[in-house]
Design a protein around this motif. Structure first.
Motif, PDB file in Angstrom:
ATOM      1  N   MET A   1      79.634  60.184 -72.266  1.00 25.02           N
ATOM      2  CA  MET A   1      80.286  61.529 -71.958  1.00 25.02           C
ATOM      3  C   MET A   1      81.415  60.940 -71.087  1.00 25.02           C
ATOM      4  SD  MET A   1      79.018  64.424 -69.693  1.00 25.02           S
ATOM      5  CE  MET A   1      77.756  65.645 -70.586  1.00 25.02           C
TER       6      MET A   1
ATOM      7  N   ILE B   1      78.510  70.630 -80.403  1.00 27.20           N
ATOM      8  CA  ILE B   1      77.773  71.697 -79.523  1.00 27.20           C
ATOM      9  C   ILE B   1      77.444  72.653 -79.979  1.00 27.20           C
ATOM     10  CG2 ILE B   1      78.869  72.881 -77.594  1.00 27.20           C
ATOM     11  CD1 ILE B   1      80.986  70.811 -76.980  1.00 27.20           C
TER      12      ILE B   1
ATOM     13  N   LEU C   1      73.759  71.860 -80.898  1.00 27.89           N
ATOM     14  CA  LEU C   1      72.986  71.183 -79.686  1.00 27.89           C
ATOM     15  C   LEU C   1      71.818  71.664 -79.675  1.00 27.89           C
ATOM     16  CD1 LEU C   1      73.423  69.311 -77.458  1.00 27.89           C
ATOM     17  CD2 LEU C   1      74.291  71.030 -76.065  1.00 27.89           C
ATOM     18  N   PRO C   2      71.360  73.114 -79.920  1.00 30.45           N
ATOM     19  CA  PRO C   2      69.921  73.657 -79.732  1.00 30.45           C
ATOM     20  C   PRO C   2      69.087  73.007 -80.858  1.00 30.45           C
ATOM     21  CG  PRO C   2      71.519  75.385 -79.486  1.00 30.45           C
ATOM     22  CD  PRO C   2      72.431  74.215 -80.114  1.00 30.45           C
TER      23      PRO C   2
ATOM     24  N   PHE D   1      67.553  69.631 -79.917  1.00 35.79           N
ATOM     25  CA  PHE D   1      66.455  69.439 -78.980  1.00 35.79           C
ATOM     26  C   PHE D   1      64.911  69.838 -79.542  1.00 35.79           C
ATOM     27  CE2 PHE D   1      69.874  70.457 -76.028  1.00 35.79           C
ATOM     28  CZ  PHE D   1      69.558  69.733 -75.038  1.00 35.79           C
TER      29      PHE D   1
ATOM     30  N   PRO E   1      84.500  70.306 -73.377  1.00 36.07           N
ATOM     31  CA  PRO E   1      84.572  71.539 -72.534  1.00 36.07           C
ATOM     32  C   PRO E   1      84.839  71.114 -71.105  1.00 36.07           C
ATOM     33  CG  PRO E   1      82.467  71.248 -73.492  1.00 36.07           C
ATOM     34  CD  PRO E   1      83.330  70.477 -74.192  1.00 36.07           C
TER      35      PRO E   1
ATOM     36  N   ALA F   1      73.537  74.784 -73.645  1.00 36.28           N
ATOM     37  CA  ALA F   1      73.531  75.102 -74.881  1.00 36.28           C
ATOM     38  C   ALA F   1      73.770  76.749 -75.067  1.00 36.28           C
ATOM     39  CB  ALA F   1      72.697  74.653 -75.957  1.00 36.28           C
TER      40      ALA F   1
ATOM     41  N   MET G   1      77.109  78.163 -73.890  1.00 32.94           N
ATOM     42  CA  MET G   1      78.165  77.836 -74.724  1.00 32.94           C
ATOM     43  C   MET G   1      78.193  78.781 -75.655  1.00 32.94           C
ATOM     44  SD  MET G   1      79.925  74.963 -74.197  1.00 32.94           S
ATOM     45  CE  MET G   1      79.762  73.548 -73.497  1.00 32.94           C
TER      46      MET G   1
ATOM     47  N   THR H   1      77.531  72.428 -67.507  1.00 33.66           N
ATOM     48  CA  THR H   1      77.432  71.111 -68.024  1.00 33.66           C
ATOM     49  C   THR H   1      77.863  70.220 -66.646  1.00 33.66           C
ATOM     50  OG1 THR H   1      78.780  71.424 -70.325  1.00 33.66           O
ATOM     51  CG2 THR H   1      78.725  69.017 -69.256  1.00 33.66           C
TER      52      THR H   1
END
Lengths: 118, 222
Positions: free
Chosen positions: A35, A61, A64-65, A68, B70, B185, B188, B199
């Motif tokens: 990153m 993005i 993203l959830p 997890f 972002p 998340a 977002m 972030t």
């Protein structure tokens, strides 16, 4: 097409981060290294690179959830959750996190509006 | 098999969430609960599940890398508010240790639990490494990190509404330093400026904790 190029570049930086993690920086996770490196590349190439990466980044993005879920299902490995100590321990952790998010957002909101910026 | 099942359950959870728009229905929460029930009733272990679902887990890495976008997009706002963000993240970190680990220490709970508890508000991949390093319990640390993440993602937006918190900065710093990437998340979803601050906050948290943990370990554990 641009989405695909973005995905490939992002995965490439992840793999680069993992490699650096393996050989040089074992205490920083590869994803964080990737990153920071990609952020550096953005600073160097600016809007030109944004155009290439944007689509792919937004896709990652957005989901993203989902990524997890497998780690979180791992909670089932700990049946000591069911002991008295377990319940107390986990409750304390939740209360503590609840207090942080509540107090920090509340205090900071008041401070920030005092100076009326942000 | 479990890979496909995870995708299907998540897709259904996402659909329900978009229809109902209730915070407690966020897919990462509901999909996880449903999958846990499915794994348990099928009599499988987590290892069986993970073999198949690990590909989804792997994508977490590139997704974290994608957060640099972002960060870059909002770099000017982030730089302007940098000092404010850093100082509040430090406050959040100390508050987290005082209300969690210090309480355990006061009740004379084993040191490995005290150390694990200190790490609950940083992102799981970093927390696991630090737990190993400072004598915590890595697996337990991963669980409490995930729990803290879910807590913020599920009830954070409700807290902000109830307390009438308007500033994106306040919401995002609180969310990022409590619920790291999982909370980020969630933010977002409706505000990518807040997502960028969040972030940065969870990144800063991973920088602050490795300094704070040895300090507290020294004071408490000796």
């Amino acid at each position: 097409m641009k989405t695909v190029s973005g995905i490939i570049l992002i995965i490439g930086f992840y793999l680069l981060g993992e490699t650096i993690n393996t050989y040089l920086l074992s205490w920083v996770p590869g994803s964080i290294i990737g990153m920071i490196l990609l952020f550096g590349l953005f600073l160097v190439f600016g809007e030109k690179l944004v155009d290439w990466v944007k689509g792919g980044a937004q896709l990652f993005i957005k989901y993203l959830p989902l990524f997890f879920v497998p780690v979180t299902v791992g909670i089932i490995q700990y049946d000591n959750l069911l002991s008295v100590f377990g319940v107390l321990f986990f409750s304390l952790m939740l209360v503590s996190s609840f207090l942080i998010i509540l107090l920090v957002s509340y205090w900071m909101d008041r401070k920030v509006s005092e100076f009326s910026c942000g | 098999m479990w890979l496909i099942l995870t995708l299907i359950v998540f897709a259904v959870a996402q659909y329900v969430y978009l229809r109902k728009k209730r915070n407690y229905l966020i897919p990462v929460f509901t999909a996880t609960v449903v999958l846990i029930i499915l794994v348990l009733i099928s009599g499988k272990t987590y290892a069986d599940y993970y073999v198949s679902a690990q590909w989804i887990d792997w994508l977490l890495g590139p997704a974290v890398v994608a957060l640099s976008f972002p960060l870059y997009k909002h770099r000017k706002m982030l730089a302007q508010n940098g000092l404010k963000i850093v100082s509040w993240v430090v406050i959040a970190a100390i508050l987290g240790v005082l209300t969690g680990a210090v309480v355990l220490w006061a009740f004379q709970v084993d040191n490995s639990y005290v150390v694990s508890a200190m790490l609950k508000n940083i992102t799981a991949p970093v927390a696991i490494d630090l737990a190993e390093f400072y004598g915590g319990i890595p697996a337990l640390t991963a669980v409490i990190c995930t729990m803290s993440g879910m807590l913020g993602a599920v009830i954070g937006p409700t807290i902000f509404k109830k307390l009438n918190i308007k500033s994106s900065l306040a919401k995002a710093v609180a969310m990022g330093s409590t619920s790291h990437a999982i909370g980020t998340a969630r933010l977002m979803e409706d505000d990518d400026y807040a997502g960028a601050i969040s972030t940065l906050s969870f990144l800063l948290m991973t920088l602050v904790m490795p300094v704070l943990v040895p300090l507290f370990v020294y004071v408490l554990v000796g």
